[in-house]
Design a protein around this motif. Structure first.
Motif, PDB file in Angstrom:
ATOM      1  N   TYR A  43       0.777  -1.134  -0.062  1.00  0.00           N
ATOM      2  CA  TYR A  43       0.144  -0.013   0.112  1.00  0.00           C
ATOM      3  C   TYR A  43       0.689   1.393  -0.119  1.00  0.00           C
ATOM      4  O   TYR A  43       0.254   2.281   0.108  1.00  0.00           O
ATOM      5  N   ASP A  86      -3.361   5.970  -0.150  1.00  0.00           N
ATOM      6  CA  ASP A  86      -4.449   7.053  -0.024  1.00  0.00           C
ATOM      7  C   ASP A  86      -3.998   8.476   0.289  1.00  0.00           C
ATOM      8  O   ASP A  86      -4.826   9.303   1.140  1.00  0.00           O
ATOM      9  N   LEU A 115      -5.502  -0.487   6.095  1.00  0.00           N
ATOM     10  CA  LEU A 115      -5.571  -0.305   4.450  1.00  0.00           C
ATOM     11  C   LEU A 115      -6.264  -1.789   3.996  1.00  0.00           C
ATOM     12  O   LEU A 115      -7.103  -1.752   3.172  1.00  0.00           O
ATOM     13  N   LYS A 116      -5.577  -2.636   4.343  1.00  0.00           N
ATOM     14  CA  LYS A 116      -5.615  -4.249   3.888  1.00  0.00           C
ATOM     15  C   LYS A 116      -7.040  -4.685   4.384  1.00  0.00           C
ATOM     16  O   LYS A 116      -7.963  -5.085   3.451  1.00  0.00           O
ATOM     17  N   GLU A 176      -9.683  -2.647   5.209  1.00  0.00           N
ATOM     18  CA  GLU A 176     -10.527  -1.752   4.226  1.00  0.00           C
ATOM     19  C   GLU A 176     -10.873  -2.186   2.978  1.00  0.00           C
ATOM     20  O   GLU A 176     -11.954  -2.412   2.688  1.00  0.00           O
ATOM     21  N   GLU A 177      -9.571  -2.781   2.392  1.00  0.00           N
ATOM     22  CA  GLU A 177      -9.932  -3.327   0.879  1.00  0.00           C
ATOM     23  C   GLU A 177     -10.720  -4.664   1.140  1.00  0.00           C
ATOM     24  O   GLU A 177     -11.430  -4.980   0.258  1.00  0.00           O
ATOM     25  N   GLN A 178     -10.521  -5.365   2.026  1.00  0.00           N
ATOM     26  CA  GLN A 178     -11.120  -6.703   2.220  1.00  0.00           C
ATOM     27  C   GLN A 178     -12.643  -6.503   2.530  1.00  0.00           C
ATOM     28  O   GLN A 178     -13.503  -7.030   1.891  1.00  0.00           O
ATOM     29  N   ARG A 222     -14.386  -3.855   1.377  1.00  0.00           N
ATOM     30  CA  ARG A 222     -14.911  -3.452   0.088  1.00  0.00           C
ATOM     31  C   ARG A 222     -15.407  -4.447  -0.730  1.00  0.00           C
ATOM     32  O   ARG A 222     -16.394  -4.537  -1.549  1.00  0.00           O
ATOM     33  N   GLU A 223     -14.618  -5.718  -0.701  1.00  0.00           N
ATOM     34  CA  GLU A 223     -14.903  -6.819  -1.591  1.00  0.00           C
ATOM     35  C   GLU A 223     -16.097  -7.501  -1.275  1.00  0.00           C
ATOM     36  O   GLU A 223     -16.817  -7.600  -0.474  1.00  0.00           O
TER      37      GLU A 223
END
Length: 95
Positions: A5, A60, A87-88, A90-92, A94-95
């Motif tokens: 990231y 970000d 951040l990881k 948050e990304e997970q 969103r999926e």
């Protein structure tokens, strides 16, 4: 160290002073990640007025900075990993 990231890193240090954290930080960036992370390294001399710094910008646009002469490398890397893990997550989510 989680580098997925990170967008860029800036490292300025005087190699003749307490520069060990800056050198260790640069060595922790894996070779395969150097293609994705813009690493800007500047060696300062004794007469330089610039302050030593280790700075990382994430994807970000969050910037985390530390003074390599005062901050232990373990604390700096822990802070980077903590933010990267967020951040990881948050990304997970969103999926």
């Amino acid at each position: 160290m989680i580098t997925a990231y990170m967008k860029s890193a800036i490292v300025r240090f005087d190699p003749l002073t307490k520069a060990k954290p800056a050198r260790i930080f640069l060595s922790l960036i894996p070779p395969h990640a150097r293609a994705a992370i813009k690493v800007d390294t500047k060696i300062l001399n004794k007469s330089s007025t610039a302050t030593p710094i280790m700075s990382v910008t994430f994807k970000d646009d969050k910037v985390i900075e530390a003074d390599p002469t005062k901050t232990p490398i373990d604390d700096f890397v822990a802070e980077l990993d903590r933010y990267s893990a967020g951040l990881k997550l948050e990304e997970q989510l969103r999926e």
